[in-house]
Scaffold this motif. Sequence first.
Motif, PDB file in Angstrom:
ATOM      1  N   LYS A 162       0.833  -1.210   0.000  1.00 62.35           N
ATOM      2  CA  LYS A 162       0.000   0.000   0.000  1.00 62.35           C
ATOM      3  C   LYS A 162       0.866   1.259   0.000  1.00 62.35           C
ATOM      4  N   THR A 163       1.899   1.257   0.834  1.00 57.81           N
ATOM      5  CA  THR A 163       2.815   2.393   0.899  1.00 57.81           C
ATOM      6  C   THR A 163       3.520   2.592  -0.436  1.00 57.81           C
ATOM      7  N   LYS A 164       3.972   1.492  -1.020  1.00 56.42           N
ATOM      8  CA  LYS A 164       4.668   1.549  -2.305  1.00 56.42           C
ATOM      9  C   LYS A 164       3.765   2.128  -3.388  1.00 56.42           C
ATOM     10  N   PHE A 165       2.500   1.730  -3.372  1.00 54.23           N
ATOM     11  CA  PHE A 165       1.565   2.219  -4.381  1.00 54.23           C
ATOM     12  C   PHE A 165       1.418   3.733  -4.301  1.00 54.23           C
ATOM     13  N   PHE A 166       1.177   4.266  -3.109  1.00 53.82           N
ATOM     14  CA  PHE A 166       0.935   5.701  -2.985  1.00 53.82           C
ATOM     15  C   PHE A 166       2.213   6.519  -3.176  1.00 53.82           C
ATOM     16  N   GLN A 167       3.347   5.959  -2.790  1.00 56.25           N
ATOM     17  CA  GLN A 167       4.606   6.656  -3.071  1.00 56.25           C
ATOM     18  C   GLN A 167       4.833   6.761  -4.577  1.00 56.25           C
ATOM     19  N   GLY A 168       4.437   5.717  -5.293  1.00 51.20           N
ATOM     20  CA  GLY A 168       4.627   5.699  -6.736  1.00 51.20           C
ATOM     21  C   GLY A 168       3.752   6.688  -7.478  1.00 51.20           C
ATOM     22  N   LEU A 169       2.676   7.168  -6.845  1.00 52.07           N
ATOM     23  CA  LEU A 169       1.797   8.134  -7.501  1.00 52.07           C
ATOM     24  C   LEU A 169       2.418   9.525  -7.576  1.00 52.07           C
ATOM     25  N   ASN A 176      -0.723  14.310  -0.639  1.00 48.09           N
ATOM     26  CA  ASN A 176       0.033  13.238   0.010  1.00 48.09           C
ATOM     27  C   ASN A 176      -0.033  13.345   1.534  1.00 48.09           C
ATOM     28  N   ASN A 177      -0.099  14.583   2.031  1.00 47.65           N
ATOM     29  CA  ASN A 177      -0.125  14.802   3.479  1.00 47.65           C
ATOM     30  C   ASN A 177      -1.420  14.371   4.146  1.00 47.65           C
ATOM     31  N   ILE A 178      -2.480  14.177   3.371  1.00 43.84           N
ATOM     32  CA  ILE A 178      -3.769  13.809   3.980  1.00 43.84           C
ATOM     33  C   ILE A 178      -4.188  12.380   3.638  1.00 43.84           C
ATOM     34  N   ILE A 231      -2.295  -3.760  -4.363  1.00 41.83           N
ATOM     35  CA  ILE A 231      -2.033  -2.654  -5.291  1.00 41.83           C
ATOM     36  C   ILE A 231      -3.209  -2.456  -6.237  1.00 41.83           C
ATOM     37  N   ILE A 232      -3.759  -3.552  -6.759  1.00 46.21           N
ATOM     38  CA  ILE A 232      -4.917  -3.461  -7.649  1.00 46.21           C
ATOM     39  C   ILE A 232      -6.105  -2.847  -6.922  1.00 46.21           C
ATOM     40  N   ASN A 233      -6.317  -3.234  -5.666  1.00 47.74           N
ATOM     41  CA  ASN A 233      -7.433  -2.681  -4.901  1.00 47.74           C
ATOM     42  C   ASN A 233      -7.229  -1.205  -4.591  1.00 47.74           C
ATOM     43  N   CYS A 234      -5.994  -0.794  -4.361  1.00 55.53           N
ATOM     44  CA  CYS A 234      -5.715   0.633  -4.181  1.00 55.53           C
ATOM     45  C   CYS A 234      -6.017   1.402  -5.468  1.00 55.53           C
ATOM     46  N   GLU A 235      -5.627   0.839  -6.606  1.00 56.31           N
ATOM     47  CA  GLU A 235      -5.937   1.465  -7.892  1.00 56.31           C
ATOM     48  C   GLU A 235      -7.446   1.599  -8.076  1.00 56.31           C
TER      49      GLU A 235
END
Length: 385
Positions: A162-169, A176-178, A231-235
Amino acid sequence: MNDTSEKNHLSNVKVSNTDNHICINNPDYFLTFSDLEISDGIDIVENIIILKDDVKNSENLDIEGLIGLTEDYKETNNISGSYIATFSKDLEYFTNTYNDYGILNIISNDVSVEDFTDKLKVANSPKGFKDARINLGEVILINKSLSPKLLINIYKTCIKAKTKFFQGLNLPVHINNIINQNDFLVIASNLPSQDYDEEYMDSGVDITQAEYDDESLDIPKFLKDLEESVIINCEDSVKRMGLDFGILDYLVSEGIQISDLVDAGFELCVDVEVTNDLKNRLEEEILKSLTDINVIALLMAAIRTEQDFENNRLREVDISDDPAYLYTDEVLGLAISNQIAGTKATFNFKRYDEKKPGIIFGLGPMLDDIFAGLIAGCMSKIFEE
């Protein structure tokens, strides 16, 4: 919303929801590892409960207060059995199912994308970005009997994914702060097959001696599959929220408003009466330029580069003193002014780069030049017309 119920892919598991709660019930018990507000970390429970924040009668409840509130809510809403629980601002959810597990995603979002002009959009929140939140909670239901050790390993894997996914965005800083300030994750598996009557459960279950399905799994492959699924679910969650970000959002993240650019533009304007009509023309030209893909590309190149420099991501680069030998910023600024209004704008860029009027003065070594270029180009354009 009427009370609804649906069969999960795990046998005997039901997900029910009302306006104020989601309850995932397993009469055969879950073995869970979670970070929920009401949880011991490792738990054996019949219910995983997500309550809406509105149920709280106070924002300052301690753990005893939260437990008491949840107990009262359970009794009022005919929810029986042991539980772990947490609270969420919203209860919108969707489920994706796979061979041996399913992921229930709970979305809570205060941000929406609004029209700024007919061609530009911007993310906004009625709460303001100081208090707004975007949270993605997940409950992963695994149709296997897994050991506590493996549940913890799965939890770590999913958090990293999950962290990797949002960092990659590479989201705008203020977004990002919220993100995920109050998210949660539950990993829930079956208890080992056994007759768990009420008397046995009350006497306590020795989970250290139980037989689990760990050895029957190809654990590295299982963890890899879970990582990809998270990652797919985060997308999917981001798409369902309708969140995408554009050039105006990145300006906001740098603390830059269009009105700031207009004011800076006219600070160097001499022998001209600065009317509201003239200010409106400059604002329109700036907004028009921000729809030009080449201007956008040049602006984003500088914004991304400055972020890398500021965070010391390149060992060969130190911009703490705005080194004189760094001239790529001027190259980008010149390119932006030229893209907007041609060669004459590049001479105007020199004035804005040297004087750094208004908001330009407080920007970093890459940003001051690109916004000097944007203003110079747009000022040249409006006086050419």
